[in-house]
Design a protein around this motif. Structure first.
Motif, short mmCIF file in Angstrom:
data_model
loop_
_atom_site.label_atom_id
_atom_site.label_comp_id
_atom_site.label_asym_id
_atom_site.label_seq_id
_atom_site.Cartn_x
_atom_site.Cartn_y
_atom_site.Cartn_z
N GLU A 145 -5.88 -4.24 -2.78
CA GLU A 145 -5.08 -4.93 -1.77
C GLU A 145 -3.62 -5.06 -2.23
O GLU A 145 -2.68 -4.91 -1.45
CB GLU A 145 -5.69 -6.32 -1.53
CG GLU A 145 -5.39 -6.89 -0.17
CD GLU A 145 -5.90 -8.33 0.01
OE1 GLU A 145 -5.46 -8.97 0.96
OE2 GLU A 145 -6.72 -8.81 -0.82
N ASP A 156 2.72 -0.67 -1.54
CA ASP A 156 2.98 0.60 -0.86
C ASP A 156 3.63 0.32 0.51
O ASP A 156 4.64 0.91 0.87
CB ASP A 156 1.64 1.34 -0.71
CG ASP A 156 1.86 2.78 -0.28
OD1 ASP A 156 3.00 3.27 -0.40
OD2 ASP A 156 0.89 3.40 0.20
N LYS A 157 3.03 -0.60 1.25
CA LYS A 157 3.52 -0.94 2.59
C LYS A 157 4.96 -1.46 2.55
O LYS A 157 5.76 -1.21 3.45
CB LYS A 157 2.60 -2.01 3.19
CG LYS A 157 2.46 -1.95 4.67
CD LYS A 157 1.25 -2.76 5.07
CE LYS A 157 1.27 -3.01 6.57
NZ LYS A 157 0.24 -3.94 6.97
N LEU A 158 5.28 -2.16 1.45
CA LEU A 158 6.64 -2.71 1.32
C LEU A 158 7.62 -1.67 0.75
O LEU A 158 8.79 -1.99 0.49
CB LEU A 158 6.62 -3.94 0.41
CG LEU A 158 5.87 -5.15 0.96
CD1 LEU A 158 5.72 -6.24 -0.10
CD2 LEU A 158 6.60 -5.70 2.19
N ASP A 195 -1.92 -1.63 -2.04
CA ASP A 195 -1.64 -1.31 -0.63
C ASP A 195 -0.43 -2.10 -0.14
O ASP A 195 0.42 -1.57 0.59
CB ASP A 195 -2.85 -1.64 0.26
CG ASP A 195 -4.02 -0.69 0.01
OD1 ASP A 195 -3.81 0.35 -0.64
OD2 ASP A 195 -5.14 -1.01 0.44
N ALA A 196 -0.35 -3.38 -0.54
CA ALA A 196 0.77 -4.22 -0.09
C ALA A 196 2.09 -3.69 -0.68
O ALA A 196 3.10 -3.60 0.03
CB ALA A 196 0.54 -5.67 -0.51
#
Ligand code: IPD
Length: 288
Positions: A274, A280-282, A277-278
Motif C-alpha cells: 500500500e 507511486d501515485k504521488l 502504491d501510494a
C-alpha cells in the motif's frame, strides 16, 4: 575505552558484523566523550564546525575524528578492503568488500545536543550490504545485522532483543519517518510530497538521522520510511538491519550518490504494498 579487537576475522557476514559492531561501539564512545569536550550546550569551540554541500550542511571536528578512528581500526583488521566514508570519501568501486562509514549520522542533532545521532558502519560485498552496525550514541544502543542471519539490538545494560518490524496492516494507521536533504530545491519538493502523504497516514516523524529512522522501523517503532537523496553511508548498514527485521526495503543502486536524488523506501510487510502504491501515485518513485 577500546573494545577488544582480538577477533577471528574471515569473510563471512557474521565475522564482518563482529568487526562493524566493535568499531562502531569504539567510535560511539569517542563521539560521546568529544561532544562533552567540544560543545557547551549547542555552542561549539572556535573552528569546530564548518559547512559542506550547503551552508546548513555541517561537519564538525568530531565527525572527522570519528572517521579517522574507524579507518585506523579497519586498516588493522581488514587491511585489503576498500573504504567509503562520509568525510574522507574513497572508493566508488564496489567490487570485493567495501566498508561504508558514517562517522556521525545526524550531525545537526549532534551539534544542537538533540539525542538522536549515530555511528553507522556497513560491509558490502560487490555493492550489497552483508553486515552492518549502527550505534545510537546518546543511549549506547547497538543495532546490528548480518545478511541471512537476522537483526538484533543490544542496550547499554547488555540486554539483547531480536528486531522485528511492526504488525501494522493499514497505511492509514502507519507512522512514517522521513528526512530532508540540505539543498533548497530538493527540500521544496520533499515538503510538497510530505504534505500530500500526511492526510493518508497516522503521522510523520522527522528524527534527523536516516540510519536511526531505519533502525526504528526494524524495531517496530515506526511503520515505514522514505527519503530522496540519501548517500550510501546513510543507508548501507541500517537498510540491511531493517530488511533482516522483516521490512520490505528499496535502496538506490550501489554506485548512486545522494546527488542523484534516488528514493530509499522501506516499510513493515503489512503496509509495504500500500505504501509503495501510494508513493507511486504521488510520483515519488523517481529522482528528486
Ligand atoms: C543526514 C541525516 C538526515 C537525513 C539527511 C542526511 P548527516 O545525515 O541522516 O536525517 O535527512 O538526508 O544527510 O548529514 O547528519 O550525516
Amino acid at each position: 575505552m577500546p573494545h577488544n579487537l582480538s577477533l577471528h576475522v574471515d569473510d563471512t557476514a557474521e565475522s564482518l558484523r563482529a568487526v562493524a559492531e566493535r568499531i562502531a561501539l569504539d567510535a560511539a564512545d569517542l563521539v560521546r566523550r568529544r561532544r562533552r569536550e567540544v560543545f557547551s550546550g549547542n555552542l561549539a569551540q572556535d573552528g569546530a564546525v564548518s559547512s559542506k554541500s550547503t551552508p546548513t550542511d555541517p561537519v564538525t571536528i568530531v565527525d572527522s575524528e570519528s572517521e579517522e578512528l574507524i579507518r585506523q581500526r579497519l586498516a588493522e583488521l581488514r587491511p585489503s578492503d576498500r573504504i567509503l566514508g562520509e568525510e574522507g570519501g574513497g572508493d566508488s568501486e564496489t567490487s570485493g568488500i567495501r566498508w561504508v562509514v558514517d562517522p556521525i549520522d545526524g550531525t545537526v542533532n549532534f551539534m544542537y545536543g538533540i539525542g538522536a545521532y549515530a555511528v553507522s558502519i556497513a560491509a558490502q560485498r560487490d555493492g550489497v550490504s552483508v553486515a552492518g552496525a549502527v550505534v545510537d550514541v546518546p543511549t549506547g544502543v547497538l543495532y546490528s545485522a548480518a545478511l541471512g542471519a537476522g537483526a538484533y539490538m543490544r542496550d547499554s545494560e547488555g540486554e539483547v532483543t531480536t528486531l522485528r518490524c511492526s504488525a501494522e496492516t493499514a497505511m492509514s494507521h502507519a507512522l512514517v519517518a522521513t528526512g530532508f536533504g540540505y539543498g533548497a530545491a530538493r527540500r521544496e519538493h520533499q515538503g510538497q510530497l510530505v504534505a500530500s502523504l500526511l492526510p493518508r497516514i497516522r503521522d510523520i516523524r522527522r528524527i534527523g538521522a536516516a540510519s536511526l529512522d531505519l533502525c526504528l522501523l526494524a524495531a517496530g517503532r515506526v511503520d515505514a520510511y522514505f527519503e530522496h537523496g540519501l548517500h550510501p553511508w546513510d543507508w548501507a548498514a541500517a537498510a540491511l538491519i531493517a530488511s533482516e527485521a522483516g521490512a520490505s526495503v528499496t535502496v538506490p543502486s550501489p554506485t548512486s550518490s545522494g546527488d542523484d536524488g534516488d528514493i530509499t523506501y522501506a516499510a513493515a510487510p503489512g503496509v509495504a504494498q500500500e505504501f509503495a502504491d501510494a508513493l507511486d501515485k504521488l510520483g515519488a518513485l523517481r529522482q528528486l
